[in-house]
Design a protein around this motif. Sequence first.
Motif, PDB file in Angstrom:
ATOM      1  N   SER A 149       0.836  -1.205   0.000  1.00 22.40           N
ATOM      2  CA  SER A 149       0.000   0.000   0.000  1.00 22.40           C
ATOM      3  C   SER A 149       0.872   1.258   0.000  1.00 22.40           C
ATOM      4  O   SER A 149       0.547   2.237  -0.686  1.00 22.40           O
ATOM      5  N   ARG A 150       1.965   1.245   0.735  1.00 20.49           N
ATOM      6  CA  ARG A 150       2.882   2.390   0.739  1.00 20.49           C
ATOM      7  C   ARG A 150       3.517   2.576  -0.632  1.00 20.49           C
ATOM      8  O   ARG A 150       3.684   3.706  -1.106  1.00 20.49           O
ATOM      9  N   LEU A 151       3.870   1.478  -1.268  1.00 18.88           N
ATOM     10  CA  LEU A 151       4.459   1.539  -2.602  1.00 18.88           C
ATOM     11  C   LEU A 151       3.458   2.104  -3.613  1.00 18.88           C
ATOM     12  O   LEU A 151       3.806   2.966  -4.432  1.00 18.88           O
ATOM     13  N   ASP A 152       2.204   1.652  -3.535  1.00 19.36           N
ATOM     14  CA  ASP A 152       1.158   2.172  -4.427  1.00 19.36           C
ATOM     15  C   ASP A 152       0.937   3.666  -4.198  1.00 19.36           C
ATOM     16  O   ASP A 152       0.819   4.440  -5.163  1.00 19.36           O
ATOM     17  N   LYS A 153       0.887   4.061  -2.926  1.00 17.74           N
ATOM     18  CA  LYS A 153       0.664   5.460  -2.597  1.00 17.74           C
ATOM     19  C   LYS A 153       1.807   6.325  -3.117  1.00 17.74           C
ATOM     20  O   LYS A 153       1.566   7.389  -3.711  1.00 17.74           O
ATOM     21  N   SER A 154       3.040   5.878  -2.944  1.00 14.39           N
ATOM     22  CA  SER A 154       4.184   6.664  -3.417  1.00 14.39           C
ATOM     23  C   SER A 154       4.223   6.722  -4.941  1.00 14.39           C
ATOM     24  O   SER A 154       4.586   7.754  -5.523  1.00 14.39           O
ATOM     25  N   THR A 155       3.826   5.638  -5.605  1.00 11.39           N
ATOM     26  CA  THR A 155       3.773   5.632  -7.063  1.00 11.39           C
ATOM     27  C   THR A 155       2.734   6.618  -7.571  1.00 11.39           C
ATOM     28  O   THR A 155       2.991   7.383  -8.516  1.00 11.39           O
ATOM     29  N   LYS A 156       1.549   6.636  -6.956  1.00 10.34           N
ATOM     30  CA  LYS A 156       0.502   7.578  -7.346  1.00 10.34           C
ATOM     31  C   LYS A 156       0.956   9.018  -7.136  1.00 10.34           C
ATOM     32  O   LYS A 156       0.715   9.889  -7.977  1.00 10.34           O
ATOM     33  N   GLU A 157       1.613   9.275  -6.006  1.00 13.41           N
ATOM     34  CA  GLU A 157       2.096  10.626  -5.709  1.00 13.41           C
ATOM     35  C   GLU A 157       3.165  11.056  -6.723  1.00 13.41           C
ATOM     36  O   GLU A 157       3.158  12.195  -7.198  1.00 13.41           O
ATOM     37  N   ARG A 158       4.049  10.141  -7.083  1.00 13.75           N
ATOM     38  CA  ARG A 158       5.095  10.441  -8.065  1.00 13.75           C
ATOM     39  C   ARG A 158       4.473  10.769  -9.427  1.00 13.75           C
ATOM     40  O   ARG A 158       4.861  11.738 -10.075  1.00 13.75           O
ATOM     41  N   LEU A 159       3.509   9.960  -9.847  1.00 16.20           N
ATOM     42  CA  LEU A 159       2.846  10.212 -11.124  1.00 16.20           C
ATOM     43  C   LEU A 159       2.060  11.535 -11.111  1.00 16.20           C
ATOM     44  O   LEU A 159       2.004  12.249 -12.122  1.00 16.20           O
ATOM     45  N   LYS A 160       1.467  11.876  -9.983  1.00 16.42           N
ATOM     46  CA  LYS A 160       0.733  13.128  -9.843  1.00 16.42           C
ATOM     47  C   LYS A 160       1.700  14.309 -10.000  1.00 16.42           C
ATOM     48  O   LYS A 160       1.393  15.274 -10.719  1.00 16.42           O
ATOM     49  N   GLN A 161       2.854  14.241  -9.335  1.00 17.03           N
ATOM     50  CA  GLN A 161       3.870  15.295  -9.450  1.00 17.03           C
ATOM     51  C   GLN A 161       4.382  15.405 -10.888  1.00 17.03           C
ATOM     52  O   GLN A 161       4.591  16.502 -11.399  1.00 17.03           O
ATOM     53  N   LYS A 162       4.559  14.269 -11.515  1.00 16.73           N
ATOM     54  CA  LYS A 162       5.041  14.247 -12.892  1.00 16.73           C
ATOM     55  C   LYS A 162       4.024  14.923 -13.820  1.00 16.73           C
ATOM     56  O   LYS A 162       4.398  15.683 -14.728  1.00 16.73           O
ATOM     57  N   LYS A 163       2.763  14.656 -13.604  1.00 12.00           N
ATOM     58  CA  LYS A 163       1.694  15.251 -14.414  1.00 12.00           C
ATOM     59  C   LYS A 163       1.655  16.764 -14.214  1.00 12.00           C
ATOM     60  O   LYS A 163       1.503  17.528 -15.182  1.00 12.00           O
ATOM     61  N   MET A 164       1.830  17.216 -12.976  1.00 10.84           N
ATOM     62  CA  MET A 164       1.830  18.649 -12.693  1.00 10.84           C
ATOM     63  C   MET A 164       3.000  19.341 -13.389  1.00 10.84           C
ATOM     64  O   MET A 164       2.829  20.412 -13.998  1.00 10.84           O
ATOM     65  N   LEU A 165       4.164  18.781 -13.329  1.00 12.86           N
ATOM     66  CA  LEU A 165       5.316  19.364 -14.003  1.00 12.86           C
ATOM     67  C   LEU A 165       5.127  19.378 -15.511  1.00 12.86           C
ATOM     68  O   LEU A 165       5.538  20.325 -16.194  1.00 12.86           O
ATOM     69  N   SER A 166       4.507  18.352 -16.026  1.00 12.92           N
ATOM     70  CA  SER A 166       4.242  18.278 -17.454  1.00 12.92           C
ATOM     71  C   SER A 166       3.306  19.402 -17.894  1.00 12.92           C
ATOM     72  O   SER A 166       3.519  20.047 -18.932  1.00 12.92           O
ATOM     73  N   THR A 167       2.250  19.658 -17.120  1.00  9.56           N
ATOM     74  CA  THR A 167       1.309  20.729 -17.477  1.00  9.56           C
ATOM     75  C   THR A 167       1.986  22.097 -17.374  1.00  9.56           C
ATOM     76  O   THR A 167       1.712  22.992 -18.194  1.00  9.56           O
ATOM     77  N   ILE A 168       2.857  22.279 -16.389  1.00 10.74           N
ATOM     78  CA  ILE A 168       3.578  23.554 -16.259  1.00 10.74           C
ATOM     79  C   ILE A 168       4.463  23.772 -17.483  1.00 10.74           C
ATOM     80  O   ILE A 168       4.495  24.859 -18.068  1.00 10.74           O
ATOM     81  N   LYS A 169       5.161  22.743 -17.897  1.00 10.88           N
ATOM     82  CA  LYS A 169       6.036  22.865 -19.067  1.00 10.88           C
ATOM     83  C   LYS A 169       5.218  23.066 -20.349  1.00 10.88           C
ATOM     84  O   LYS A 169       5.646  23.783 -21.255  1.00 10.88           O
ATOM     85  N   GLN A 170       4.055  22.448 -20.419  1.00 10.60           N
ATOM     86  CA  GLN A 170       3.169  22.629 -21.573  1.00 10.60           C
ATOM     87  C   GLN A 170       2.720  24.087 -21.676  1.00 10.60           C
ATOM     88  O   GLN A 170       2.643  24.640 -22.767  1.00 10.60           O
ATOM     89  N   SER A 171       2.427  24.686 -20.553  1.00 15.23           N
ATOM     90  CA  SER A 171       1.946  26.069 -20.558  1.00 15.23           C
ATOM     91  C   SER A 171       3.047  27.053 -20.950  1.00 15.23           C
ATOM     92  O   SER A 171       2.759  28.140 -21.434  1.00 15.23           O
ATOM     93  N   ARG A 172       4.297  26.704 -20.747  1.00 17.47           N
ATOM     94  CA  ARG A 172       5.413  27.577 -21.106  1.00 17.47           C
ATOM     95  C   ARG A 172       5.731  27.554 -22.598  1.00 17.47           C
ATOM     96  O   ARG A 172       6.412  28.448 -23.088  1.00 17.47           O
ATOM     97  N   ARG A 173       5.281  26.542 -23.279  1.00 18.39           N
ATOM     98  CA  ARG A 173       5.566  26.435 -24.714  1.00 18.39           C
ATOM     99  C   ARG A 173       4.899  27.554 -25.498  1.00 18.39           C
ATOM    100  O   ARG A 173       3.755  27.916 -25.243  1.00 18.39           O
ATOM    101  N   VAL A 174       5.617  28.004 -26.481  1.00 21.89           N
ATOM    102  CA  VAL A 174       5.073  29.057 -27.345  1.00 21.89           C
ATOM    103  C   VAL A 174       4.969  28.471 -28.756  1.00 21.89           C
ATOM    104  O   VAL A 174       5.925  27.890 -29.273  1.00 21.89           O
ATOM    105  N   ASP A 175       3.794  28.634 -29.368  1.00 18.91           N
ATOM    106  CA  ASP A 175       3.604  28.153 -30.733  1.00 18.91           C
ATOM    107  C   ASP A 175       3.887  29.281 -31.704  1.00 18.91           C
ATOM    108  O   ASP A 175       3.380  30.392 -31.560  1.00 18.91           O
TER     109      ASP A 175
END
Length: 168
Positions: free
Chosen positions: A140-166
Amino acid sequence: MATSMCINRLINVQVNQTCERNTLIRRCIYLSVVGYRNRGTQDEDRHEDAQVHVPVVNTKAQVRFHVKTADWIAEDVRQKILEKNKTRINKAGELLVTSELSRSQQRNLGDCIRKISDIIAEASEKPYEPTAEEIAIKESRLDKSTKERLKQKKMLSTIKQSRRVDFD
């Protein structure tokens, strides 16, 4: 020089207080006392051939424990002893244990027997096996840490997406 005449007298002091394991060890051992010479240092004033004369003291104890003939030890424990102590076992299958901690021969023999007893006890220990509850908690701890890691990764991805200029 091997001593076989007074084995019981030499070790009884140490063995009488402990339990039956040391008694069983006594049946499978061969004791010998080794003489060694401590020569000391030479002064610069002395001639190179001059040596400090120190009498030989027979207090170093060497105990040989034949592991394969110790039928009172379980086979898997004997195999574990042979594996863990490869460098201490000679071609005859004897576990060599030495001691020169004390100036007393009896104490050194008792120390050798204690070392053999510790080796047997260490090999007899079963490895730790976690319970089902501990495994579930770890998962359960491993699952929780994996979910938290993926959540952080998704947040960083959206931040980087917003910085892109077309540049269309």
